[in-house]
Design a protein around this motif. Sequence first.
Motif, PDB file in Angstrom:
ATOM      1  N   ASP A   1      33.998  42.314  43.998  1.00 17.52           N
ATOM      2  CA  ASP A   1      34.908  42.902  44.990  1.00 17.52           C
ATOM      3  C   ASP A   1      35.935  41.906  45.510  1.00 17.52           C
ATOM      4  N   ALA A   2      35.778  40.634  45.149  1.00 20.14           N
ATOM      5  CA  ALA A   2      36.703  39.616  45.642  1.00 20.14           C
ATOM      6  C   ALA A   2      38.107  39.877  45.090  1.00 20.14           C
ATOM      7  N   VAL A   3      39.120  39.803  45.980  1.00 12.28           N
ATOM      8  CA  VAL A   3      40.509  40.075  45.607  1.00 12.28           C
ATOM      9  C   VAL A   3      41.263  38.751  45.496  1.00 12.28           C
ATOM     10  N   SER A   4      42.077  38.619  44.440  1.00  7.28           N
ATOM     11  CA  SER A   4      42.867  37.407  44.218  1.00  7.28           C
ATOM     12  C   SER A   4      44.337  37.773  44.069  1.00  7.28           C
ATOM     13  N   THR A   5      45.208  36.848  44.467  1.00  6.65           N
ATOM     14  CA  THR A   5      46.653  37.026  44.270  1.00  6.65           C
ATOM     15  C   THR A   5      47.204  36.013  43.269  1.00  6.65           C
ATOM     16  N   ASP A   6      46.303  35.310  42.561  1.00 10.68           N
ATOM     17  CA  ASP A   6      46.738  34.406  41.501  1.00 10.68           C
ATOM     18  C   ASP A   6      47.227  35.225  40.311  1.00 10.68           C
ATOM     19  N   LEU A   7      47.691  34.550  39.259  1.00 12.56           N
ATOM     20  CA  LEU A   7      48.084  35.255  38.051  1.00 12.56           C
ATOM     21  C   LEU A   7      46.897  36.032  37.489  1.00 12.56           C
ATOM     22  N   VAL A   8      47.173  37.215  37.002  1.00  8.36           N
ATOM     23  CA  VAL A   8      46.086  38.058  36.488  1.00  8.36           C
ATOM     24  C   VAL A   8      45.480  37.400  35.249  1.00  8.36           C
ATOM     25  N   PRO A   9      44.165  37.567  35.035  1.00  3.87           N
ATOM     26  CA  PRO A   9      43.489  36.937  33.888  1.00  3.87           C
ATOM     27  C   PRO A   9      43.687  37.757  32.614  1.00  3.87           C
ATOM     28  N   CYS A  10      44.817  37.594  31.968  1.00  4.73           N
ATOM     29  CA  CYS A  10      45.101  38.340  30.742  1.00  4.73           C
ATOM     30  C   CYS A  10      44.020  38.033  29.700  1.00  4.73           C
ATOM     31  N   GLY A  11      43.566  39.054  29.017  1.00  7.35           N
ATOM     32  CA  GLY A  11      42.496  38.893  28.038  1.00  7.35           C
ATOM     33  C   GLY A  11      41.129  39.161  28.609  1.00  7.35           C
ATOM     34  N   HIS A  12      41.070  39.336  29.935  1.00 11.56           N
ATOM     35  CA  HIS A  12      39.809  39.656  30.598  1.00 11.56           C
ATOM     36  C   HIS A  12      40.007  40.927  31.429  1.00 11.56           C
ATOM     37  N   PRO A  13      38.955  41.687  31.661  1.00  8.40           N
ATOM     38  CA  PRO A  13      39.108  42.919  32.439  1.00  8.40           C
ATOM     39  C   PRO A  13      39.485  42.629  33.885  1.00  8.40           C
TER      40      PRO A  13
END
Length: 218
Positions: free
Chosen positions: A67-79
């Motif tokens: 449930d943790a929310v991040s505003t970093d770059l999205v982890p492309c290649g991972h869900p």
Amino acid sequence: MLRLADDAEEGAVTVSVDESFAIVGDFGPYQKRHYFIVASAWVPCALVTLSTVFVNSHPAWRSPPLDAVSTDLVPCGHPFQIVDKWRSVQGEWDLLCDRVGLSSVIDSCFFLGFGIGSMFLGRYSDKAGRRRGCLISTCILSACTLCGAAAPAYWLYVVLRLGSGIGVGGLAIGCYVLGQELVGPSYQAWTGVGQSIIFALGAAILAPIAYLIPGWRA
């Protein structure tokens, strides 16, 4: 150049525009009112120009089942799952991973429009008058910005940001010159810097507005 007497009159004295300020004053009440009214146009210029910092920002995301929310770059290649897509154009139109370059196109088109507006609307203002040039620029800026908030598709939004850039470019050139024209030589340096300060105030206003109204279409 100005003449202090009719052309046909003998002994007519010709003076420069700057010399005429010695007669009318460098920065009197009318000049101050005119300056601040015209220079206030820098506030919407700042809001429209810098709104992309929030409108085109990275969207928040989380990786299921966390449930943790991040505003970093999205982890492309991972869900991952975008949180609150309505907060930015990147989230709403999926401008991520292999499509992330499309988000840069938005800003590039805006500043391309800025250059076009500065060039053509600036020259139009020289020929047709500053007020008319500023009015046309304001109409273009307002129409494209308002329509952009309702744009249903990415490419239409890009075109409207280009139009907003044209309006900002024309208005910036026009209002700067129009604001400075009636200011005498002894105040021109201060009023020139003052227009930059008004732009900075517009930028400062943008942050609390973006905080209170997080949706990019708002």
